[in-house]
Design a protein around this motif. Structure first.
Motif, PDB file in Angstrom:
ATOM      1  N   PHE A   1       1.641  -4.324  11.924  1.00  0.00           N
ATOM      2  CA  PHE A   1       0.964  -4.509  10.641  1.00  0.00           C
ATOM      3  C   PHE A   1       0.306  -3.208  10.224  1.00  0.00           C
ATOM      4  N   GLU A   2      -0.196  -3.176   8.989  1.00  0.00           N
ATOM      5  CA  GLU A   2      -0.828  -1.981   8.457  1.00  0.00           C
ATOM      6  C   GLU A   2      -2.213  -2.321   7.918  1.00  0.00           C
ATOM      7  N   GLY A   3      -3.075  -1.306   7.871  1.00  0.00           N
ATOM      8  CA  GLY A   3      -4.408  -1.509   7.319  1.00  0.00           C
ATOM      9  C   GLY A   3      -5.268  -0.280   7.522  1.00  0.00           C
TER      10      GLY A   3
ATOM     11  N   GLN B   1      -4.378 -13.619   7.600  1.00  0.00           N
ATOM     12  CA  GLN B   1      -5.635 -14.219   7.161  1.00  0.00           C
ATOM     13  C   GLN B   1      -6.803 -13.236   7.280  1.00  0.00           C
ATOM     14  N   LEU B   2      -6.685 -12.280   8.208  1.00  0.00           N
ATOM     15  CA  LEU B   2      -7.735 -11.278   8.389  1.00  0.00           C
ATOM     16  C   LEU B   2      -7.568 -10.084   7.453  1.00  0.00           C
ATOM     17  N   GLY B   3      -6.487 -10.083   6.657  1.00  0.00           N
ATOM     18  CA  GLY B   3      -6.302  -9.026   5.670  1.00  0.00           C
ATOM     19  C   GLY B   3      -5.267  -7.990   6.015  1.00  0.00           C
ATOM     20  N   ALA B   4      -4.484  -8.194   7.073  1.00  0.00           N
ATOM     21  CA  ALA B   4      -3.452  -7.227   7.456  1.00  0.00           C
ATOM     22  C   ALA B   4      -2.340  -7.179   6.410  1.00  0.00           C
ATOM     23  N   GLN B   5      -1.754  -5.993   6.250  1.00  0.00           N
ATOM     24  CA  GLN B   5      -0.652  -5.783   5.319  1.00  0.00           C
ATOM     25  C   GLN B   5       0.634  -5.511   6.097  1.00  0.00           C
ATOM     26  N   ALA B   6       1.773  -5.709   5.429  1.00  0.00           N
ATOM     27  CA  ALA B   6       3.098  -5.412   6.013  1.00  0.00           C
ATOM     28  C   ALA B   6       3.241  -6.033   7.401  1.00  0.00           C
TER      29      ALA B   6
ATOM     30  N   MET C   1      -3.217   4.159   4.874  1.00  0.00           N
ATOM     31  CA  MET C   1      -2.922   3.000   5.721  1.00  0.00           C
ATOM     32  C   MET C   1      -2.437   3.470   7.099  1.00  0.00           C
ATOM     33  N   ASN C   2      -3.011   2.917   8.140  1.00  0.00           N
ATOM     34  CA  ASN C   2      -2.552   3.190   9.494  1.00  0.00           C
ATOM     35  C   ASN C   2      -1.597   2.093   9.942  1.00  0.00           C
ATOM     36  N   GLN C   3      -0.737   2.427  10.902  1.00  0.00           N
ATOM     37  CA  GLN C   3       0.192   1.453  11.466  1.00  0.00           C
ATOM     38  C   GLN C   3      -0.370   0.938  12.786  1.00  0.00           C
ATOM     39  N   TYR C   4      -0.384  -0.378  12.926  1.00  0.00           N
ATOM     40  CA  TYR C   4      -0.942  -1.011  14.116  1.00  0.00           C
ATOM     41  C   TYR C   4       0.080  -1.958  14.743  1.00  0.00           C
TER      42      TYR C   4
END
Length: 374
Positions: free
Chosen positions: A37-39, A22-27, A1-4
């Protein structure tokens, strides 16, 4: 997972976080003027393609303690830049934030550039050229009390510049703010949408893109990540094809815009053609005094001039009163939303708002006022 980190206009952090989830981002975590966010890489590409509210999507690559210029140089120099930037690629550095000893962003940016290119010279005997307009890799550094965060800008040009709008009126809304106002209004595509002061058409166009499920990133020439060394072209092509396949072919309900100025209506029509919705959204040249409700119910959303931007305050007060009269007399059954950056003018509308949502239009504090019209 990368941090954005998605940069957004002040005050829109919460709804931007909803969009990212809604687009699927985590944290997902709203912060000041942005959302962390992460993904994975696919999420990075998808957010750039689909997100309607952010300006830029930054990918964090390093964080280190940083109190002064020596710490900054050492920390930047410690990053293996050949993973992100080879000497044949051009470079630009954007610096934000400050602390007691690093309080000039221009100086900070110069120090960062110096540390990067000197590492390149030491290791390869050549260095990246600087291109501040259209660099292959844009490095973002943010200084705060705890240190320095280093990120790569994956977006390139700001995402609010969709690419469909070369024609603009005198005081256009940013596309990202228009999309945010539509989201804040609660409008759903099965409701009629009408902007009686549409200018070059940004609000009706953003509504039509949303209703037809058209990804705003489809109009861009390129994203910043396309020149990164690890760019995955097949992945982007798959996501672009997926976006094109998911478009809808008909609006569930009409979307209209009108304005008194024939020139800006021509601009609005040209912009509609540029984003392929000219057969869906309807524009007309109509004086505000002649505006009537085109349906029994719907959402009316407009951005009238504030006085500071266009026209004189006295003339604007009469204009706002006319707007209020038109709403009161001709739009029963509708819900209206008016963005205003001038409280005195807003009072001239002569209607009691049921809600006032604080919004920033650039640096100008505004209110999105909601009117239930019975």
């Amino acid at each position: 997972m990368n941090q954005y980190f998605a940069t957004v206009a002040r005050g829109l952090e919460a709804i931007a976080a909803e969009e990212l989830e809604q687009l699927g981002a985590q944290a997902v975590k709203p912060e000041f003027c942005g959302v962390s966010f992460e993904g994975d890489r696919a999420l990075l590409y998808r957010v750039n393609l689909w997100a309607r509210l952010p300006f830029r999507i930054l990918m964090k690559i390093h964080h280190f303690p940083c109190q002064d210029a020596e710490d900054l140089y050492r920390g930047i120099h410690s990053i293996d830049w050949f993973d992100y930037l080879t000497p044949d690629l051009t470079l630009a550095v954007n610096a934000t934030g400050k602390n007691d000893r690093l309080n000039h962003t221009h100086f900070t940016a110069i120090q960062v550039k110096k540390a990067i290119v000197e590492q390149q010279q030491e290791r390869a005997g050549e260095r990246s050229n600087v291109d501040t307009v259209a660099p292959d890799v844009r490095v973002n550094v943010h200084i705060d009390r705890s240190g320095c965060t280093v990120s790569l800008d994956s977006s390139g040009n700001s995402l609010h510049r969709r690419g469909y709008r070369p024609a603009m009126g005198a005081a256009p809304l940013k596309e990202s703010l228009a999309a945010a106002l539509i989201q804040l209004s609660g409008w759903q595509p099965d409701q009629m949408f009408y902007d009686p002061l549409c200018g070059s058409g940004t609000l009706p166009l953003e509504a039509s893109l949303r209703a037809l499920n058209i990804a705003p990133g489809l109009f861009r020439e390129r994203f910043g990540f396309e020149t990164w060394p690890d760019f995955d072209l097949p992945l982007l092509e798959d996501l672009l094809q997926e976006a094109e396949d998911s478009q809808k072919h008909e609006l569930p309900a009409p979307i209209w815009g009108s304005d008194r100025d024939e020139n800006v209506i021509r601009q609005a029509i040209a912009n509609a053609e540029n984003c392929g919705v000219e057969e869906h959204v309807w524009f007309s040249c109509t004086e505000l005094a002649d505006v009537v409700a085109p349906a029994d119910s719907g959402i009316l959303l407009c951005n009238p001039p504030y006085g500071e931007r266009i026209g004189r305050i006295g003339e604007m007060a009469a204009f706002y009163k006319l707007l209020g009269d038109v709403l009161k007399q001709r739009f029963k059954g509708w819900t209206a939303f008016i963005l205003s950056g001038n409280k005195e003018l807003a009072q001239s509308i002569g209607l009691k708002s049921s809600q006032r949502i604080p919004v920033y239009n650039g640096a100008l504090p505004c209110q999105l006022m909601k009117y239930e019209l019975y």
